[in-house]
Design a protein around this motif. Structure first.
Motif: not given
Length: 352
Positions: A214-240
């Protein structure tokens, strides 16, 4: 030390701040991507005609079972596949074709403009080099104007930004002195060091406990919102995916099964495979309800099924499904596409 926002004015390779994409601008376009691996048993058709678009400020989630082609797609774009791979099609970063480029040309893009967080931070980090040294190398590879002391200061700022305590001490430690969650944070710090336009996160929370995840996900979301970076998030977990994505691309057997907003994916899915993935989630099964696994197994990509690759496992399959590959088409919702002949029939069942 306080956490300062990422310096979005630090632009690699002499580019100007104006060169950064604005929200909504297309930064990555993939068209008809095919990836085939040569093996002793024959060719493995890992990716079979993928189209993909990512815009600045967007989080695109790519989901699917193991072997669906999620990671291979992104590795092909970055030129990181082995020589046994044959890659065809087109992959453009802000209009610049990446496929077929020389390694030296791709090195200018990798890390500076497109960065990738790999699945296993323990193996991604070099165990015989200090964490700070590895981060400073990533910075100076694209910032020749920065000396070692300046790069170390930047590394400390980055470690602080990603929530690592006592970054001025940790910067001189080795990966084995970091916990799993801290190694993942260090990897993220390294990947955002040059403020990339596109950040590819390949299963970044694998093997982490739910609290650290949960902390890592919040961190990535925060970075993405601050920098306007496009994020491609690869996972098998639909909950994530439900927590971080704006849009979802569902892949099966090297092809796109469905692409829709995260809300439409979870509440108005138009492909039986997406519906099967959702039905297998414990949180959606309800108390006392049995999970509904997808019958069968993913196909061997040595011998992919004819027609729709999902048809041997699909409850809606009819004769046409085994004969021709259904085209990816827009249906009842804006920007919602699916590769299923019976999407309209499925819509009546889902929306009922």
């Amino acid at each position: 030390m306080t956490s300062d926002p990422v310096n979005v004015d630090m632009v690699p390779d002499g580019a100007t701040p104006d060169a950064r994409p604005v929200a909504g601008e297309s930064v990555l376009e993939i068209r008809d991507l095919h990836v085939t691996f040569k093996t002793e048993d024959g060719p493995v058709f890992a990716v079979r005609g993928i189209d993909l678009d990512v815009a600045a400020g967007e989080v695109l989630g790519i989901v699917g079972e193991s072997g669906s082609g999620k990671s291979v797609t992104m590795l092909a774009v970055l030129g990181l596949l082995p020589k046994t791979a044959t890659v065809t099609g087109s992959a453009k970063f802000r209009g610049e074709e990446l496929l077929g480029r020389k390694p030296k040309d791709l090195q200018r893009i990798r890390g500076a403009h497109i960065a990738m967080i790999f699945q296993d931070p323990l193996t991604a980090l070099n165990p015989v080099h200090k964490v700070g040294k590895q981060i400073t190398e990533a910075i100076r590879a694209h910032r020749s104007d920065m000396n070692e002391n300046e790069a170390e200061v930047r590394a400390i700022e980055l470690l602080d930004l990603v929530g690592i305590p006592r970054p001025e001490v940790r910067v001189r430690q080795y990966p084995h002195e970091f916990s799993g969650g801290m190694r993942q944070r260090a990897m993220i710090a390294m990947m955002i060091a040059n403020d990339p336009d596109v950040l590819i996160a390949d299963e970044p929370t694998t093997a982490l406990d739910v609290t650290i995840q949960a902390q890592i996900l919040e961190l990535l979301k925060s970075i993405q919102e601050r920098t306007n970076t496009a994020v491609v998030f690869i996972t098998h977990d639909l909950g994530v995916i439900a927590r971080v994505a704006d849009r979802v691309q569902v892949m099966y057997a090297g092809r796109v099964a469905e692409n829709a907003s995260v809300d439409d994916t979870f509440h108005r899915s138009r492909h039986p495979y997406t519906g099967g993935l959702l039905a297998s989630l414990p949180s959606l099964a309800g108390p006392g309800q049995r999970l509904k696994p997808i019958v069968g197994s993913p196909p061997s990509m040595l011998f992919p099924p004819s027609g729709c690759a999902f048809h041997p496992r699909c409850p809606l399959a009819e004769e046409i499904c085994s004969g021709e590959q259904p085209p990816l088409r827009q249906i009842d919702r804006p920007k919602h596409v699916t590769a299923c002949y019976f999407a309209e029939k499925l819509a009546k069942e889902v929306d009922a």
